[in-house]
Design a protein around this motif. Structure first.
Motif, PDB file in Angstrom:
ATOM      1  N   HIS A  71      36.119 -39.027 -11.511  1.00  0.00           N
ATOM      2  CA  HIS A  71      35.538 -38.327 -10.358  1.00  0.00           C
ATOM      3  C   HIS A  71      35.379 -36.831 -10.660  1.00  0.00           C
ATOM      4  CE1 HIS A  71      34.808 -37.545  -6.049  1.00  0.00           C
ATOM      5  NE2 HIS A  71      35.585 -36.488  -6.209  1.00  0.00           N
ATOM      6  N   ASP A  72      36.379 -36.234 -11.279  1.00  0.00           N
ATOM      7  CA  ASP A  72      36.292 -34.810 -11.616  1.00  0.00           C
ATOM      8  C   ASP A  72      35.206 -34.540 -12.656  1.00  0.00           C
ATOM      9  OD1 ASP A  72      38.344 -34.200  -9.864  1.00  0.00           O
ATOM     10  OD2 ASP A  72      39.908 -34.392 -11.388  1.00  0.00           O
ATOM     11  N   ILE A  73      35.024 -35.466 -13.595  1.00  0.00           N
ATOM     12  CA  ILE A  73      33.974 -35.287 -14.600  1.00  0.00           C
ATOM     13  C   ILE A  73      32.594 -35.308 -13.940  1.00  0.00           C
ATOM     14  CG2 ILE A  73      32.846 -36.410 -16.564  1.00  0.00           C
ATOM     15  CD1 ILE A  73      35.628 -37.279 -17.514  1.00  0.00           C
ATOM     16  N   ASN A  74      32.370 -36.218 -13.002  1.00  0.00           N
ATOM     17  CA  ASN A  74      31.087 -36.263 -12.308  1.00  0.00           C
ATOM     18  C   ASN A  74      30.847 -34.994 -11.494  1.00  0.00           C
ATOM     19  OD1 ASN A  74      30.263 -38.791 -13.270  1.00  0.00           O
ATOM     20  ND2 ASN A  74      31.443 -39.867 -11.695  1.00  0.00           N
ATOM     21  N   ARG A  75      31.890 -34.494 -10.867  1.00  0.00           N
ATOM     22  CA  ARG A  75      31.732 -33.227 -10.128  1.00  0.00           C
ATOM     23  C   ARG A  75      31.425 -32.074 -11.079  1.00  0.00           C
ATOM     24  NH1 ARG A  75      36.509 -31.632  -6.502  1.00  0.00           N
ATOM     25  NH2 ARG A  75      35.052 -29.943  -6.027  1.00  0.00           N
ATOM     26  N   ALA A  76      32.070 -32.077 -12.259  1.00  0.00           N
ATOM     27  CA  ALA A  76      31.792 -31.024 -13.235  1.00  0.00           C
ATOM     28  C   ALA A  76      30.353 -31.104 -13.730  1.00  0.00           C
ATOM     29  CB  ALA A  76      32.772 -31.141 -14.402  1.00  0.00           C
ATOM     30  N   LEU A  77      29.845 -32.326 -13.966  1.00  0.00           N
ATOM     31  CA  LEU A  77      28.448 -32.476 -14.362  1.00  0.00           C
ATOM     32  C   LEU A  77      27.508 -32.004 -13.268  1.00  0.00           C
ATOM     33  CD1 LEU A  77      28.667 -35.992 -16.074  1.00  0.00           C
ATOM     34  CD2 LEU A  77      28.279 -33.804 -17.217  1.00  0.00           C
ATOM     35  N   TYR A  78      27.884 -32.284 -12.015  1.00  0.00           N
ATOM     36  CA  TYR A  78      27.054 -31.848 -10.881  1.00  0.00           C
ATOM     37  C   TYR A  78      26.986 -30.328 -10.803  1.00  0.00           C
ATOM     38  CZ  TYR A  78      26.104 -30.704  -5.975  1.00  0.00           C
ATOM     39  OH  TYR A  78      25.611 -30.149  -4.823  1.00  0.00           O
ATOM     40  N   HIS A  79      28.132 -29.667 -10.938  1.00  0.00           N
ATOM     41  CA  HIS A  79      28.163 -28.203 -10.802  1.00  0.00           C
ATOM     42  C   HIS A  79      27.514 -27.494 -11.993  1.00  0.00           C
ATOM     43  CE1 HIS A  79      30.439 -27.503  -7.107  1.00  0.00           C
ATOM     44  NE2 HIS A  79      31.114 -28.603  -7.398  1.00  0.00           N
ATOM     45  N   THR A  80      27.515 -28.121 -13.152  1.00  0.00           N
ATOM     46  CA  THR A  80      26.895 -27.501 -14.326  1.00  0.00           C
ATOM     47  C   THR A  80      25.431 -27.906 -14.498  1.00  0.00           C
ATOM     48  OG1 THR A  80      27.759 -29.296 -15.712  1.00  0.00           O
ATOM     49  CG2 THR A  80      29.070 -27.264 -15.568  1.00  0.00           C
ATOM     50  N   GLY A  81      24.897 -28.703 -13.553  1.00  0.00           N
ATOM     51  CA  GLY A  81      23.498 -29.109 -13.615  1.00  0.00           C
ATOM     52  C   GLY A  81      23.194 -30.163 -14.656  1.00  0.00           C
ATOM     53  N   ARG A  82      24.197 -30.886 -15.115  1.00  0.00           N
ATOM     54  CA  ARG A  82      23.993 -31.870 -16.182  1.00  0.00           C
ATOM     55  C   ARG A  82      24.140 -33.309 -15.692  1.00  0.00           C
ATOM     56  NH1 ARG A  82      28.133 -29.875 -20.648  1.00  0.00           N
ATOM     57  NH2 ARG A  82      27.458 -31.872 -21.570  1.00  0.00           N
TER      58      ARG A  82
END
Length: 503
Positions: free
Chosen positions: A404-415
């Motif tokens: 879940h944290d990885i998906n949020r990190a991808l969302y915030h970094t635009g990836r």
């Protein structure tokens, strides 16, 4: 003119006084000698390992979520009053206060190491009273168990503080300069009652157990001391046991009629058998927590049994002096015996470190630290660090919260549209639907993601539920303050921010 007898007296008296003075100076230990080699080797290493490898600042962000039932802390009289309304309230308050120091890794490591040091020190003092050989090495065993629990990112501080308070009060009671009688009985009851009110049932049980052990040890002859009569020793045991019976009755009355809780529940407060901090623990950390709590009384019991069965030879200064007198001080020293003695001392001093290393090896878990590290980065909004962490995760092992944290990190970094399937995915990891009943960690993470996606009302619902379940929960108060600002309610936001100032 003086006679030969007077001259002899004049010459021998000062020498006798100087000899006694020298012996006294030699018997008085220095501050460095009070620390055994085991302590000097073990605790500095533990501080360094906790600071560099364990990183207690990760533990700070586990409080209230990954560790849902650890004591919280806010300033103000109302919170302290609520804590003192139950037995063990002071221990709850102090443990919550000390956990604030985990925010800095070095300070958290110092707090944990000092707690372990005083646990070993008090255990050693009790074992020394019972004349236990190698007390310094044996006393580090509870500290080893405590540090192994912290290496698993658990929080046994309330249990440990309650145990420390029990060991301290029982040591004070044993050192009271009073003969067994009514005055000593009253003093013991006061100490036991204070321990019950401040530390709960865990403190009272440790106090009662250690007092009973010392009472039985007092019935045995003490080496190098004049023997008491059997009648005096029996009276000492009876007065000591009377203290425990009266104190238990007082604690029962306080629990039932002052604190208004069942006595059976009050006597289990802060014990590892029913403490909230041990509910979510897995098998090995829970066993370690129980060992940390029971080892000081167990070691004292073993020392007492050993003293009963084998006794203890006292030192014989006169024989030692006569033996040393016949030797030449300038003669060659026996090198073999000296080397064996040094090897034995090094082995004994390194034993706590060996046990700590063995415990870390047997309980190694490659997923535990990445889990808490991912939670730490997500709480601080360090999204690039989460993606970097995901590349170092063990292959074939996954955690729903880390996903879940990885998906949020991808969302915030635009990836997210481009790199989502470069990482292991699990359907419950998107909205954390893997649990039948939402945990506090799930609710806080969902509150964050709903707030980021614009579902403000849903985020407010989750934050309000967290605050209702866990009063004085700082992250939930912070979310509600942000939601009030977003909705345009500055006065409501000011109320939450004023409450947040106490955290």
């Amino acid at each position: 003119m003086t006679g030969p007898g007077e001259a002899k007296k004049m010459t021998t008296r000062p020498e006798g006084k100087e000899a006694v003075k020298k012996v006294g100076e030699q018997a008085k230990p220095s501050a460095l000698q009070l620390l055994s080699p085991s302590y000097l080797l073990f605790f500095p290493f533990c501080f360094t390992y906790l600071w560099v490898a364990v990183e207690p600042n990760l533990l700070y962000y586990c409080r209230g979520t990954i560790l849902p039932d650890v004591p919280q802390f806010v300033t103000g009289w109302s919170f302290l009053r609520d804590c003192l309304a139950l037995p063990g309230g002071l221990v709850t308050y102090v443990s919550g206060f000390l956990s604030q120091g985990y925010y800095n890794a070095w300070l958290g490591a110092a707090i944990i190491t000092l707690t372990a040091f005083y646990l070993a020190k008090l255990t050693r003092r009790h074992l020394a009273i019972i004349c236990f050989a190698r007390a310094s090495t044996a006393s580090t065993l509870p500290a080893v168990a405590l540090l192994l629990v912290y290496c698993r990112y658990e929080e046994p501080m309330p249990i440990c503080l309650a145990e420390l308070l029990g060991l301290l009060l029982s040591l004070v009671f044993e050192k009271l300069p009073m003969r067994p009688g009514p005055i000593r009985t009253v003093a013991g009851c006061v100490l036991a009652t204070a321990g019950f009110c401040l530390g709960g049932g865990a403190t009272f049980l440790v106090f009662a157990t250690m007092a009973a052990i010392h009472a039985l040890a007092g019935a045995l002859p003490i080496p190098n001391r004049p023997l008491d009569s059997i009648k005096i020793r029996k009276q000492r045991v009876l007065w000591q046991l009377l203290v425990l019976l009266v104190a238990a009755g007082i604690a029962w009355v306080l629990a039932e009629y002052v604190f208004l809780i069942p006595a059976s529940q009050a006597f289990m407060i802060h014990t590892p058998f029913s403490s909230p901090v041990t509910i979510g623990m897995k098998g090995f950390p829970k066993v370690l927590t129980i060992l940390m709590y029971v080892l000081p009384p167990a070691l004292a019991t073993i020392a007492l049994i050993g003293r009963i069965l084998f006794g203890r030879r006292g030192r014989k200064p006169a024989a030692v002096l006569r033996k040393a007198k016949g030797k030449d001080r300038h003669g060659p020293a026996p090198r073999r015996r000296l080397s064996l003695a040094i090897l034995w001392r090094v082995t004994v001093a390194a034993l706590p470190l060996v046990l700590l290393a063995a415990g870390l090896y047997l309980d190694r878990d490659s997923r535990r630290k990445p889990f808490v590290l991912s939670n730490y980065y997500s709480r601080r909004g360090q999204w690039n660090e989460i993606l970097e962490l995901s590349r170092r995760l063990p292959k074939g092992e996954n955690n729903v919260y880390v996903n879940h944290d990885i998906n949020r990190a991808l969302y915030h970094t635009g990836r997210l549209p481009y790199d989502m399937f470069r990482y292991p995915q699990a359907i419950p990891g998107l909205l954390l639907t893997h649990e039948q009943r939402e945990s506090d960690l799930t609710q806080l993470k969902l509150c964050d993601i709903f707030l980021e996606l614009g579902h403000v009302n849903m985020a407010e619902k989750l934050a309000s539920e967290l605050l209702a379940i866990k009063s004085h929960f700082g992250p939930a108060v912070e979310k509600l303050a942000w939601i009030s600002i977003i909705k345009g309610y500055p006065e409501t936001a000011r109320v939450y921010l004023n409450a947040l100032r106490k955290d």
